[in-house]
Design a protein around this motif. Structure first.
Motif, PDB file in Angstrom:
ATOM      1  N   GLN A 154       9.230  15.189 -36.581  1.00 31.29           N
ATOM      2  CA  GLN A 154       8.716  14.758 -35.286  1.00 31.29           C
ATOM      3  C   GLN A 154       7.306  14.167 -35.389  1.00 31.29           C
ATOM      4  O   GLN A 154       6.834  13.516 -34.460  1.00 31.29           O
ATOM      5  N   VAL A 155       6.620  14.405 -36.484  1.00 28.51           N
ATOM      6  CA  VAL A 155       5.203  14.040 -36.593  1.00 28.51           C
ATOM      7  C   VAL A 155       5.047  12.550 -36.874  1.00 28.51           C
ATOM      8  O   VAL A 155       5.726  11.988 -37.742  1.00 28.51           O
ATOM      9  N   ARG A 156       4.162  11.911 -36.157  1.00 28.47           N
ATOM     10  CA  ARG A 156       3.819  10.509 -36.369  1.00 28.47           C
ATOM     11  C   ARG A 156       2.296  10.406 -36.460  1.00 28.47           C
ATOM     12  O   ARG A 156       1.599  10.622 -35.473  1.00 28.47           O
ATOM     13  N   ALA A 157       1.788  10.116 -37.636  1.00 29.27           N
ATOM     14  CA  ALA A 157       0.334  10.097 -37.821  1.00 29.27           C
ATOM     15  C   ALA A 157      -0.051   9.069 -38.866  1.00 29.27           C
ATOM     16  O   ALA A 157       0.758   8.671 -39.705  1.00 29.27           O
ATOM     17  N   ASN A 158      -1.308   8.653 -38.783  1.00 29.51           N
ATOM     18  CA  ASN A 158      -1.862   7.695 -39.740  1.00 29.51           C
ATOM     19  C   ASN A 158      -2.352   8.398 -40.997  1.00 29.51           C
ATOM     20  O   ASN A 158      -2.616   9.607 -41.002  1.00 29.51           O
ATOM     21  N   ALA A 159      -2.514   7.610 -42.056  1.00 29.68           N
ATOM     22  CA  ALA A 159      -3.188   8.109 -43.249  1.00 29.68           C
ATOM     23  C   ALA A 159      -4.598   8.558 -42.865  1.00 29.68           C
ATOM     24  O   ALA A 159      -5.195   8.036 -41.913  1.00 29.68           O
ATOM     25  N   ILE A 160      -5.114   9.551 -43.576  1.00 23.17           N
ATOM     26  CA  ILE A 160      -6.381  10.177 -43.203  1.00 23.17           C
ATOM     27  C   ILE A 160      -7.372  10.081 -44.359  1.00 23.17           C
ATOM     28  O   ILE A 160      -7.024  10.364 -45.513  1.00 23.17           O
ATOM     29  N   GLN A 161      -8.593   9.700 -44.042  1.00 24.95           N
ATOM     30  CA  GLN A 161      -9.668   9.712 -45.018  1.00 24.95           C
ATOM     31  C   GLN A 161     -10.386  11.052 -44.916  1.00 24.95           C
ATOM     32  O   GLN A 161     -10.945  11.392 -43.876  1.00 24.95           O
ATOM     33  N   ILE A 192     -23.254  18.868 -50.366  1.00 29.68           N
ATOM     34  CA  ILE A 192     -22.996  18.324 -51.701  1.00 29.68           C
ATOM     35  C   ILE A 192     -22.914  16.801 -51.584  1.00 29.68           C
ATOM     36  O   ILE A 192     -22.809  16.251 -50.490  1.00 29.68           O
ATOM     37  N   ARG A 193     -22.986  16.134 -52.708  1.00 28.66           N
ATOM     38  CA  ARG A 193     -22.755  14.685 -52.729  1.00 28.66           C
ATOM     39  C   ARG A 193     -21.313  14.451 -52.279  1.00 28.66           C
ATOM     40  O   ARG A 193     -20.383  15.032 -52.832  1.00 28.66           O
ATOM     41  N   PRO A 194     -21.088  13.630 -51.248  1.00 28.28           N
ATOM     42  CA  PRO A 194     -19.750  13.527 -50.645  1.00 28.28           C
ATOM     43  C   PRO A 194     -18.653  13.140 -51.638  1.00 28.28           C
ATOM     44  O   PRO A 194     -18.855  12.341 -52.546  1.00 28.28           O
ATOM     45  N   ILE A 195     -17.500  13.747 -51.412  1.00 28.05           N
ATOM     46  CA  ILE A 195     -16.276  13.450 -52.156  1.00 28.05           C
ATOM     47  C   ILE A 195     -15.277  12.900 -51.157  1.00 28.05           C
ATOM     48  O   ILE A 195     -14.895  13.593 -50.209  1.00 28.05           O
ATOM     49  N   SER A 196     -14.840  11.678 -51.338  1.00 28.60           N
ATOM     50  CA  SER A 196     -13.933  11.044 -50.388  1.00 28.60           C
ATOM     51  C   SER A 196     -12.567  10.808 -51.032  1.00 28.60           C
ATOM     52  O   SER A 196     -12.484  10.360 -52.186  1.00 28.60           O
ATOM     53  N   TRP A 197     -11.503  11.112 -50.297  1.00 30.58           N
ATOM     54  CA  TRP A 197     -10.155  10.846 -50.794  1.00 30.58           C
ATOM     55  C   TRP A 197      -9.212  10.565 -49.631  1.00 30.58           C
ATOM     56  O   TRP A 197      -9.496  10.915 -48.491  1.00 30.58           O
ATOM     57  N   SER A 198      -8.113   9.908 -49.931  1.00 35.48           N
ATOM     58  CA  SER A 198      -7.168   9.467 -48.913  1.00 35.48           C
ATOM     59  C   SER A 198      -5.900  10.306 -48.950  1.00 35.48           C
ATOM     60  O   SER A 198      -5.302  10.492 -50.015  1.00 35.48           O
ATOM     61  N   ALA A 199      -5.490  10.803 -47.783  1.00 35.37           N
ATOM     62  CA  ALA A 199      -4.224  11.520 -47.648  1.00 35.37           C
ATOM     63  C   ALA A 199      -3.198  10.563 -47.052  1.00 35.37           C
ATOM     64  O   ALA A 199      -3.354  10.106 -45.919  1.00 35.37           O
ATOM     65  N   THR A 200      -2.173  10.236 -47.824  1.00 31.13           N
ATOM     66  CA  THR A 200      -1.166   9.272 -47.389  1.00 31.13           C
ATOM     67  C   THR A 200       0.194   9.907 -47.120  1.00 31.13           C
ATOM     68  O   THR A 200       1.138   9.218 -46.752  1.00 31.13           O
ATOM     69  N   GLU A 217       9.456  19.026 -49.759  1.00 27.51           N
ATOM     70  CA  GLU A 217       9.707  17.745 -49.105  1.00 27.51           C
ATOM     71  C   GLU A 217       8.375  17.120 -48.734  1.00 27.51           C
ATOM     72  O   GLU A 217       7.359  17.815 -48.608  1.00 27.51           O
ATOM     73  N   LYS A 218       8.383  15.800 -48.526  1.00 27.04           N
ATOM     74  CA  LYS A 218       7.152  15.115 -48.141  1.00 27.04           C
ATOM     75  C   LYS A 218       7.454  14.054 -47.092  1.00 27.04           C
ATOM     76  O   LYS A 218       8.573  13.513 -47.027  1.00 27.04           O
ATOM     77  N   TRP A 219       6.445  13.744 -46.281  1.00 19.83           N
ATOM     78  CA  TRP A 219       6.578  12.773 -45.214  1.00 19.83           C
ATOM     79  C   TRP A 219       5.362  11.841 -45.254  1.00 19.83           C
ATOM     80  O   TRP A 219       4.215  12.304 -45.374  1.00 19.83           O
ATOM     81  N   PRO A 220       5.557  10.525 -45.158  1.00 19.36           N
ATOM     82  CA  PRO A 220       4.433   9.591 -45.262  1.00 19.36           C
ATOM     83  C   PRO A 220       3.548   9.604 -44.019  1.00 19.36           C
ATOM     84  O   PRO A 220       4.006   9.870 -42.906  1.00 19.36           O
ATOM     85  N   LEU A 221       2.282   9.332 -44.242  1.00 14.30           N
ATOM     86  CA  LEU A 221       1.336   9.080 -43.154  1.00 14.30           C
ATOM     87  C   LEU A 221       1.095   7.576 -43.156  1.00 14.30           C
ATOM     88  O   LEU A 221       0.616   7.019 -44.142  1.00 14.30           O
ATOM     89  N   ALA A 222       1.459   6.936 -42.065  1.00 11.11           N
ATOM     90  CA  ALA A 222       1.438   5.468 -42.011  1.00 11.11           C
ATOM     91  C   ALA A 222       0.030   4.928 -41.987  1.00 11.11           C
ATOM     92  O   ALA A 222      -0.913   5.569 -41.533  1.00 11.11           O
TER      93      ALA A 222
END
Length: 206
Positions: free
Chosen positions: A99-106, A172-180, A198-203
């Motif tokens: 049911q979840v519909r969400a964007n990729a997250i930084q 801390i010095r920032p650490i940035s990553w993308s959750a897709t 199981e896995k579901w994409p984040l658009a």
């Protein structure tokens, strides 16, 4: 007939639930946990792992950090189980995820601290992340609609290791990553193994 126990953390009407299911904060060590999580890419995870190792060296701690492949950010904990996760519970959780519909997250980690109680050293983000909060809320609502009790979480974070040493909250010095994508995980606590079910994409956009 033995009466089914109503245990905290679950709606007893959910198919396949029994006395083995428990709220994750009950204090019992059941060995099997079901949860939704975000994982960084292999390259991002290795970078986070190296930052954790550098922090350990700086503190002169000898604890072993969590393996890079197992580094994750928990979205929703579903429950703990004695003898494995029932297939009916996995199926219900997967239906909720559909049911979840969400964007990729930084995700940006810009703080480190030791959490009170269980010795976890974590990276976390100082400011609220709207995309992350939206995903967590959607999952919580979808799980509730499929018979699961709500499990409120604290500040989203990534556990790096468990230690008797302590670090107060500090930048801390920032650490940035993308959750897709988000992933349904079976955590085998006794074996320190995370099984990705199981896995579901984040658009990138709706």
């Amino acid at each position: 007939m033995t009466e089914q126990l109503k245990l905290p953390g679950f709606d007893a009407s959910l198919p396949g639930l029994s006395a083995q299911a428990s709220h994750t904060h009950s204090g019992h060590n059941y060995g099997h946990k079901l949860l939704f999580a975000l994982f960084p890419s292999a390259e991002q995870a290795q970078h986070i792992h190296e930052r954790a190792q550098a922090l350990l060296a700086q503190q002169r701690w000898t604890d072993t950090p969590i393996a890079a492949a197992d580094l994750h950010l928990t979205l929703q904990v579903i429950g703990d189980y004695l003898d494995g996760v029932p297939k009916s519970v996995v199926s219900a959780a997967a239906r909720a995820a559909e049911q979840v519909r969400a964007n990729a997250i930084q995700i940006v980690f810009d703080q480190v601290q030791s959490l009170t109680g269980h010795g976890a050293l974590v990276f976390q983000q100082e400011h609220r992340n709207p995309g992350l909060q939206s995903l967590i809320q959607q999952l919580s609502q979808a799980l509730a609609e499929h018979g699961f009790a709500r499990h409120p979480l604290g500040t989203p974070h990534m556990t790096l290791l468990f230690s008797h040493g302590r670090i107060s909250k500090q930048p801390i010095r920032p650490i940035s990553w993308s959750a897709t994508q988000f992933v349904l995980i079976h955590s085998h606590g006794g074996k320190h193994h995370l099984e990705r079910l199981e896995k579901w994409p984040l658009a990138s956009s709706y």
